[in-house]
Design a protein around this motif. Structure first.
Motif, PDB file in Angstrom:
ATOM      1  N   ARG A 105     -12.388 -81.444 -75.590  1.00 51.48           N
ATOM      2  CA  ARG A 105     -11.241 -81.848 -76.404  1.00 51.48           C
ATOM      3  C   ARG A 105     -11.616 -82.241 -77.821  1.00 51.48           C
ATOM      4  O   ARG A 105     -10.744 -82.264 -78.692  1.00 51.48           O
ATOM      5  CB  ARG A 105     -10.535 -83.018 -75.720  1.00 51.48           C
ATOM      6  CG  ARG A 105      -9.964 -82.607 -74.369  1.00 51.48           C
ATOM      7  CD  ARG A 105      -9.317 -83.745 -73.651  1.00 51.48           C
ATOM      8  NE  ARG A 105      -8.165 -84.224 -74.396  1.00 51.48           N
ATOM      9  CZ  ARG A 105      -7.510 -85.337 -74.108  1.00 51.48           C
ATOM     10  NH1 ARG A 105      -7.898 -86.070 -73.103  1.00 51.48           N
ATOM     11  NH2 ARG A 105      -6.489 -85.717 -74.823  1.00 51.48           N
ATOM     12  N   TYR A 106     -12.883 -82.546 -78.052  1.00 49.58           N
ATOM     13  CA  TYR A 106     -13.252 -83.112 -79.349  1.00 49.58           C
ATOM     14  C   TYR A 106     -14.493 -82.469 -79.929  1.00 49.58           C
ATOM     15  O   TYR A 106     -15.311 -81.892 -79.218  1.00 49.58           O
ATOM     16  CB  TYR A 106     -13.491 -84.622 -79.209  1.00 49.58           C
ATOM     17  CG  TYR A 106     -12.361 -85.353 -78.556  1.00 49.58           C
ATOM     18  CD1 TYR A 106     -11.165 -85.545 -79.229  1.00 49.58           C
ATOM     19  CD2 TYR A 106     -12.477 -85.824 -77.252  1.00 49.58           C
ATOM     20  CE1 TYR A 106     -10.108 -86.206 -78.628  1.00 49.58           C
ATOM     21  CE2 TYR A 106     -11.431 -86.483 -76.643  1.00 49.58           C
ATOM     22  CZ  TYR A 106     -10.250 -86.674 -77.335  1.00 49.58           C
ATOM     23  OH  TYR A 106      -9.203 -87.318 -76.740  1.00 49.58           O
ATOM     24  N   ARG A 110     -15.425 -78.544 -78.907  1.00 49.14           N
ATOM     25  CA  ARG A 110     -14.094 -77.921 -78.947  1.00 49.14           C
ATOM     26  C   ARG A 110     -14.092 -76.729 -79.903  1.00 49.14           C
ATOM     27  O   ARG A 110     -13.482 -75.699 -79.625  1.00 49.14           O
ATOM     28  CB  ARG A 110     -13.041 -78.951 -79.367  1.00 49.14           C
ATOM     29  CG  ARG A 110     -11.631 -78.406 -79.464  1.00 49.14           C
ATOM     30  CD  ARG A 110     -11.148 -77.879 -78.117  1.00 49.14           C
ATOM     31  NE  ARG A 110      -9.864 -77.226 -78.206  1.00 49.14           N
ATOM     32  CZ  ARG A 110      -8.839 -77.519 -77.447  1.00 49.14           C
ATOM     33  NH1 ARG A 110      -8.936 -78.464 -76.536  1.00 49.14           N
ATOM     34  NH2 ARG A 110      -7.719 -76.859 -77.572  1.00 49.14           N
ATOM     35  N   GLU A 114     -13.057 -72.900 -78.914  1.00 45.45           N
ATOM     36  CA  GLU A 114     -12.032 -72.130 -79.628  1.00 45.45           C
ATOM     37  C   GLU A 114     -12.614 -70.844 -80.198  1.00 45.45           C
ATOM     38  O   GLU A 114     -11.941 -69.813 -80.238  1.00 45.45           O
ATOM     39  CB  GLU A 114     -11.410 -72.978 -80.740  1.00 45.45           C
ATOM     40  CG  GLU A 114     -10.588 -74.150 -80.248  1.00 45.45           C
ATOM     41  CD  GLU A 114      -9.381 -73.737 -79.414  1.00 45.45           C
ATOM     42  OE1 GLU A 114      -8.815 -72.648 -79.661  1.00 45.45           O
ATOM     43  OE2 GLU A 114      -8.998 -74.501 -78.518  1.00 45.45           O
ATOM     44  N   THR A 168     -10.114 -73.913 -88.036  1.00 46.66           N
ATOM     45  CA  THR A 168      -9.706 -75.286 -88.338  1.00 46.66           C
ATOM     46  C   THR A 168     -10.418 -76.294 -87.435  1.00 46.66           C
ATOM     47  O   THR A 168     -10.682 -77.416 -87.850  1.00 46.66           O
ATOM     48  CB  THR A 168      -8.182 -75.478 -88.206  1.00 46.66           C
ATOM     49  OG1 THR A 168      -7.778 -75.238 -86.856  1.00 46.66           O
ATOM     50  CG2 THR A 168      -7.429 -74.570 -89.164  1.00 46.66           C
ATOM     51  N   TYR A 169     -10.727 -75.887 -86.209  1.00 47.17           N
ATOM     52  CA  TYR A 169     -11.448 -76.787 -85.302  1.00 47.17           C
ATOM     53  C   TYR A 169     -12.884 -77.001 -85.769  1.00 47.17           C
ATOM     54  O   TYR A 169     -13.489 -78.026 -85.471  1.00 47.17           O
ATOM     55  CB  TYR A 169     -11.454 -76.230 -83.877  1.00 47.17           C
ATOM     56  CG  TYR A 169     -10.141 -76.362 -83.179  1.00 47.17           C
ATOM     57  CD1 TYR A 169      -9.831 -77.516 -82.468  1.00 47.17           C
ATOM     58  CD2 TYR A 169      -9.191 -75.342 -83.233  1.00 47.17           C
ATOM     59  CE1 TYR A 169      -8.619 -77.656 -81.826  1.00 47.17           C
ATOM     60  CE2 TYR A 169      -7.981 -75.467 -82.586  1.00 47.17           C
ATOM     61  CZ  TYR A 169      -7.692 -76.625 -81.888  1.00 47.17           C
ATOM     62  OH  TYR A 169      -6.494 -76.757 -81.254  1.00 47.17           O
ATOM     63  N   TRP A 172     -12.294 -79.081 -89.457  1.00 55.48           N
ATOM     64  CA  TRP A 172     -11.778 -80.436 -89.218  1.00 55.48           C
ATOM     65  C   TRP A 172     -11.872 -80.756 -87.737  1.00 55.48           C
ATOM     66  O   TRP A 172     -10.868 -80.778 -87.025  1.00 55.48           O
ATOM     67  CB  TRP A 172     -10.324 -80.535 -89.669  1.00 55.48           C
ATOM     68  CG  TRP A 172     -10.121 -80.278 -91.124  1.00 55.48           C
ATOM     69  CD1 TRP A 172     -10.489 -81.073 -92.158  1.00 55.48           C
ATOM     70  CD2 TRP A 172      -9.506 -79.122 -91.704  1.00 55.48           C
ATOM     71  NE1 TRP A 172     -10.143 -80.488 -93.345  1.00 55.48           N
ATOM     72  CE2 TRP A 172      -9.534 -79.288 -93.103  1.00 55.48           C
ATOM     73  CE3 TRP A 172      -8.934 -77.963 -91.184  1.00 55.48           C
ATOM     74  CZ2 TRP A 172      -9.016 -78.353 -93.978  1.00 55.48           C
ATOM     75  CZ3 TRP A 172      -8.417 -77.018 -92.056  1.00 55.48           C
ATOM     76  CH2 TRP A 172      -8.459 -77.220 -93.430  1.00 55.48           C
ATOM     77  N   PRO A 173     -13.079 -81.011 -87.242  1.00 55.41           N
ATOM     78  CA  PRO A 173     -13.208 -81.285 -85.806  1.00 55.41           C
ATOM     79  C   PRO A 173     -12.449 -82.550 -85.421  1.00 55.41           C
ATOM     80  O   PRO A 173     -12.472 -83.542 -86.150  1.00 55.41           O
ATOM     81  CB  PRO A 173     -14.710 -81.446 -85.592  1.00 55.41           C
ATOM     82  CG  PRO A 173     -15.290 -81.691 -86.934  1.00 55.41           C
ATOM     83  CD  PRO A 173     -14.348 -81.116 -87.949  1.00 55.41           C
ATOM     84  N   LYS A 174     -11.777 -82.470 -84.307  1.00 55.39           N
ATOM     85  CA  LYS A 174     -11.017 -83.610 -83.817  1.00 55.39           C
ATOM     86  C   LYS A 174     -11.983 -84.656 -83.288  1.00 55.39           C
ATOM     87  O   LYS A 174     -12.873 -84.350 -82.497  1.00 55.39           O
ATOM     88  CB  LYS A 174     -10.062 -83.158 -82.724  1.00 55.39           C
ATOM     89  CG  LYS A 174      -9.087 -84.219 -82.288  1.00 55.39           C
ATOM     90  CD  LYS A 174      -8.097 -83.636 -81.298  1.00 55.39           C
ATOM     91  CE  LYS A 174      -7.128 -84.713 -80.855  1.00 55.39           C
ATOM     92  NZ  LYS A 174      -6.225 -84.216 -79.830  1.00 55.39           N
ATOM     93  N   LYS A 175     -11.814 -85.877 -83.741  1.00 54.76           N
ATOM     94  CA  LYS A 175     -12.713 -86.953 -83.327  1.00 54.76           C
ATOM     95  C   LYS A 175     -12.202 -87.609 -82.053  1.00 54.76           C
ATOM     96  O   LYS A 175     -11.006 -87.779 -81.863  1.00 54.76           O
ATOM     97  CB  LYS A 175     -12.833 -87.992 -84.435  1.00 54.76           C
ATOM     98  CG  LYS A 175     -13.502 -87.439 -85.670  1.00 54.76           C
ATOM     99  CD  LYS A 175     -13.627 -88.483 -86.740  1.00 54.76           C
ATOM    100  CE  LYS A 175     -14.264 -87.850 -87.969  1.00 54.76           C
ATOM    101  NZ  LYS A 175     -14.336 -88.768 -89.076  1.00 54.76           N
TER     102      LYS A 175
END
Length: 195
Positions: A105-106, A110, A114, A168-169, A172-175
């Motif tokens: 997820r992060y 991630r 993707e 985009t992942y 800007w990786p989701k933290k």
């Protein structure tokens, strides 16, 4: 006729998938279930043959033939991943196997996930492009193949859009959310302050 066959192939895909999983896990006949799952690619072969015969019989190449190529490409690029995902969930729900691990997820994990999914879309676009090019050569009349050529751009436009989303992942990786402080540490601190 081609559109009806595409719809029939899609329905057939899910029927074969459900039957294969039911035989594997509900009826405890894994060999029959596997045989049904292995029949999935035959649907695409039937669609490919019927599309070729339709063109051979003089049908004007149209959006239906382009859609058939994209459908076959999508199945090649993403079909295995879809079947594997559903098989894992069926094994968990119907046969008591451990719950399948979901995608990360992060962070960079991630982004890598993707990227792999996007590679499936690139494979789908490449297969569709190859089939469309073969159809163009097969028809061998540039005045009739414009719609087939436009579907190649559609396939790569979809792959490009999906690639931008996957990128985009990476950019800007989701933290991951901050982990809450364990409860026993909080209790320990309160007791220490009372003393």
């Amino acid at each position: 006729m081609i559109v009806a066959l595409i719809v029939a192939c899609e329905i057939g895909f899910w029927v074969l998938l459900a039957a294969g999983l039911a035989f594997r896990y509900l009826l405890r006949m894994p060999r029959i279930g596997m045989a049904l799952l292995l029949c999935e690619p035959l649907l695409e072969v039937v669609l490919l043959v019927v599309t070729a015969v339709d063109l051979k019989n003089g049908a004007d190449p149209s959006w239906k033939h382009g859609l058939a190529a994209l459908y076959i490409g999508y199945t090649v690029g993403h079909g295995h991943r879809t079947v594997k995902w559903l098989d894992g969930h069926a094994a968990h729900r119907l046969a008591g196997a451990p719950k399948p691990v979901g995608p990360p997820r992060y962070g960079m994990a991630r982004a890598r996930h993707e990227g792999k999914v996007w590679l499936g879309t690139v494979i789908a676009a490449a297969v569709a492009t190859g089939l469309l090019q073969i159809a163009v050569w097969y028809v061998d009349d540039s005045s009739r193949t414009g719609s087939l050529e436009s579907w190649r751009y559609t396939a790569w436009r979809a792959a490009g859009i999906h690639g931008l989303i996957a990128l985009t992942y990476l950019i800007w990786p989701k933290k991951a959310p901050d982990a809450p402080e364990p409860e026993h540490r909080t209790t320990l601190t309160k007791e220490t302050t009372r003393r």
